[in-house]
Design a protein around this motif. Structure first.
Motif, PDB file in Angstrom:
ATOM      1  N   ASP A  48       0.651  -1.300  -0.102  1.00  0.00           N
ATOM      2  CA  ASP A  48       0.161   0.121  -0.171  1.00  0.00           C
ATOM      3  C   ASP A  48       1.019   1.044  -0.219  1.00  0.00           C
ATOM      4  OD1 ASP A  48      -2.476   2.246   0.563  1.00  0.00           O
ATOM      5  OD2 ASP A  48      -2.686   0.603   2.207  1.00  0.00           O
ATOM      6  N   ALA A  50       0.511   4.301   0.343  1.00  0.00           N
ATOM      7  CA  ALA A  50       0.054   4.882   1.445  1.00  0.00           C
ATOM      8  C   ALA A  50       0.955   4.800   2.693  1.00  0.00           C
ATOM      9  CB  ALA A  50      -2.009   5.571   1.612  1.00  0.00           C
ATOM     10  N   PRO A  71      -6.472   7.314  -6.351  1.00  0.00           N
ATOM     11  CA  PRO A  71      -7.385   6.385  -5.262  1.00  0.00           C
ATOM     12  C   PRO A  71      -9.136   7.120  -7.074  1.00  0.00           C
ATOM     13  CG  PRO A  71      -6.914   8.075  -4.115  1.00  0.00           C
ATOM     14  CD  PRO A  71      -6.142   8.349  -5.556  1.00  0.00           C
ATOM     15  N   ARG A  75     -13.354   8.911  -5.065  1.00  0.00           N
ATOM     16  CA  ARG A  75     -13.009   8.526  -3.541  1.00  0.00           C
ATOM     17  C   ARG A  75     -11.580   9.908  -3.395  1.00  0.00           C
ATOM     18  NH1 ARG A  75     -13.920   2.939  -3.435  1.00  0.00           N
ATOM     19  NH2 ARG A  75     -11.443   2.982  -3.695  1.00  0.00           N
ATOM     20  N   THR A  78     -11.158  12.103   0.077  1.00  0.00           N
ATOM     21  CA  THR A  78     -11.071  11.239   0.903  1.00  0.00           C
ATOM     22  C   THR A  78      -9.324  10.278   1.013  1.00  0.00           C
ATOM     23  OG1 THR A  78     -12.303   9.108   0.899  1.00  0.00           O
ATOM     24  CG2 THR A  78     -13.265  10.971   1.833  1.00  0.00           C
ATOM     25  N   GLU A  79      -8.759   9.673   0.166  1.00  0.00           N
ATOM     26  CA  GLU A  79      -7.982   8.596  -0.262  1.00  0.00           C
ATOM     27  C   GLU A  79      -6.980   9.604  -0.558  1.00  0.00           C
ATOM     28  OE1 GLU A  79      -9.595   5.274  -1.824  1.00  0.00           O
ATOM     29  OE2 GLU A  79     -11.086   4.613  -0.781  1.00  0.00           O
ATOM     30  N   LEU A  83      -2.789   8.838   0.327  1.00  0.00           N
ATOM     31  CA  LEU A  83      -1.369   8.268  -0.519  1.00  0.00           C
ATOM     32  C   LEU A  83      -0.649   9.554  -1.000  1.00  0.00           C
ATOM     33  CD1 LEU A  83      -0.550   6.696  -2.528  1.00  0.00           C
ATOM     34  CD2 LEU A  83      -2.630   7.335  -4.608  1.00  0.00           C
TER      35      LEU A  83
END
Length: 311
Positions: A48, A50, A71, A75, A78-79, A83
């Motif tokens: 990941d 992030a 993302p 999204r 929020t994402e 990241l």
């Protein structure tokens, strides 16, 4: 042995990893599921991006960290921040040059050519987000905590490009069916070929002059959406396209992006110069010719003015 880390194995991340590996360099390609192209120079790793600790371990000793991950569009708000935070933290900890793949959202509406030195003036939430992510990375560069640059692309063309143009116009043209596209169909428009996006990312990663500023991807052409559709039809032996301007909700409803594309700036001017002319040594001298404008698609928007970028 030196190596590069590329995050994301979509069309751009894949093209970037293959370009680096094809030139004899080693690549660690990081995705959540460890996917990506098979190549002896590419090590596919499931992680990941992030996760700053995991990414730091993977990027330790890397020459560059090139982010092509994003993302899902709905999204972003929020994402994308976590990241981007993971990527920037890894770059700060390891010293790997951080190359961000960006777009034009942060400029907002512009009456004139889009140039790299324009101030951020976003008018949408996603534009504000993209501008903030770049501002945070640039602040880290100016504070001496990291080396960062952003490569900004316009609407994508090329095999595998995920875009409103590709989802809606391309299949309709190939099938000889009418289609609506949410744009001024005859306005000059800059397009970014996936190969040129990858080449500019690689050039930025390799060149010490790239750090601390943004760069525009060389524009494939200034062809309008209608002209690109015509070239596609001619190359495929399909009938003359029946392309009409449409509201973005009607045009995008059936496509995977669902018409959720943010506003773009626009204006008159020249296309961005090839990267080599702008001070970066992209492969083959930079941009491809207008003939390649039939090989993919570009992200759509509601009817808008011309979008022409230059360096």
């Amino acid at each position: 042995m030196s190596f590069h880390v590329v995050t994301g194995a979509g069309p751009t991340g894949t093209a970037t990893a293959l370009l680096l590996a094809g030139s004899g360099e080693q690549v660690r390609l990081v995705t959540r599921r460890g996917t990506g192209p098979e190549h002896p120079g590419i090590e596919r790793i499931a992680a990941d991006a992030a996760d700053a600790d995991a990414l730091t371990a993977l990027a330790e000793g890397a020459l560059s960290l090139v982010n092509c991950a994003a993302p899902p569009y709905h999204r972003w708000l929020t994402e994308f921040p976590p990241l981007a935070a993971g990527l920037l933290t890894a770059a700060e900890r390891t010293g790997a040059g951080y190359v961000m793949l960006g777009n034009l959202y942060g400029y907002g509406p512009v009456d004139g050519p889009l140039t790299e030195d324009l101030p951020a003036a976003p008018t949408s939430r996603k534009g504000t987000l993209r501008a903030a992510l770049w501002a945070e990375a640039l602040a880290a560069h100016r504070a001496g905590r990291a080396r960062v640059t952003e490569v900004r692309a316009s609407d994508f063309l090329g095999r595998g490009a995920t875009s409103l143009f590709g989802f809606t116009v391309v299949p309709a043209v190939l099938a000889g069916e009418p289609v609506g596209y949410p744009a001024d169909l005859d306005a000059p428009h800059s397009w970014s070929h996936l190969g040129d996006v990858a080449a500019t990312l690689v050039a930025a990663a390799r060149n010490e002059a790239s750090w601390g500023r943004a760069w525009h991807v060389p524009s494939t052409s200034e062809a309008s959406a209608r002209e690109v559709a015509r070239r596609l039809a001619a190359a495929a032996g399909a009938p003359e396209p029946a392309l009409t301007a449409a509201h973005r909700r009607r045009a995008g409803r059936s496509g995977p992006v669902g018409g959720r594309n943010p506003r773009r700036g626009g204006g008159d001017g020249l296309p961005v110069r090839p990267a080599a002319a702008a001070g970066l040594d992209a492969y083959g001298g930079g941009a491809r010719g207008d003939g390649d404008a039939v090989r993919g698609g570009g992200r759509g928007d509601r009817p808008r003015r011309a979008v022409v970028v230059r360096s």
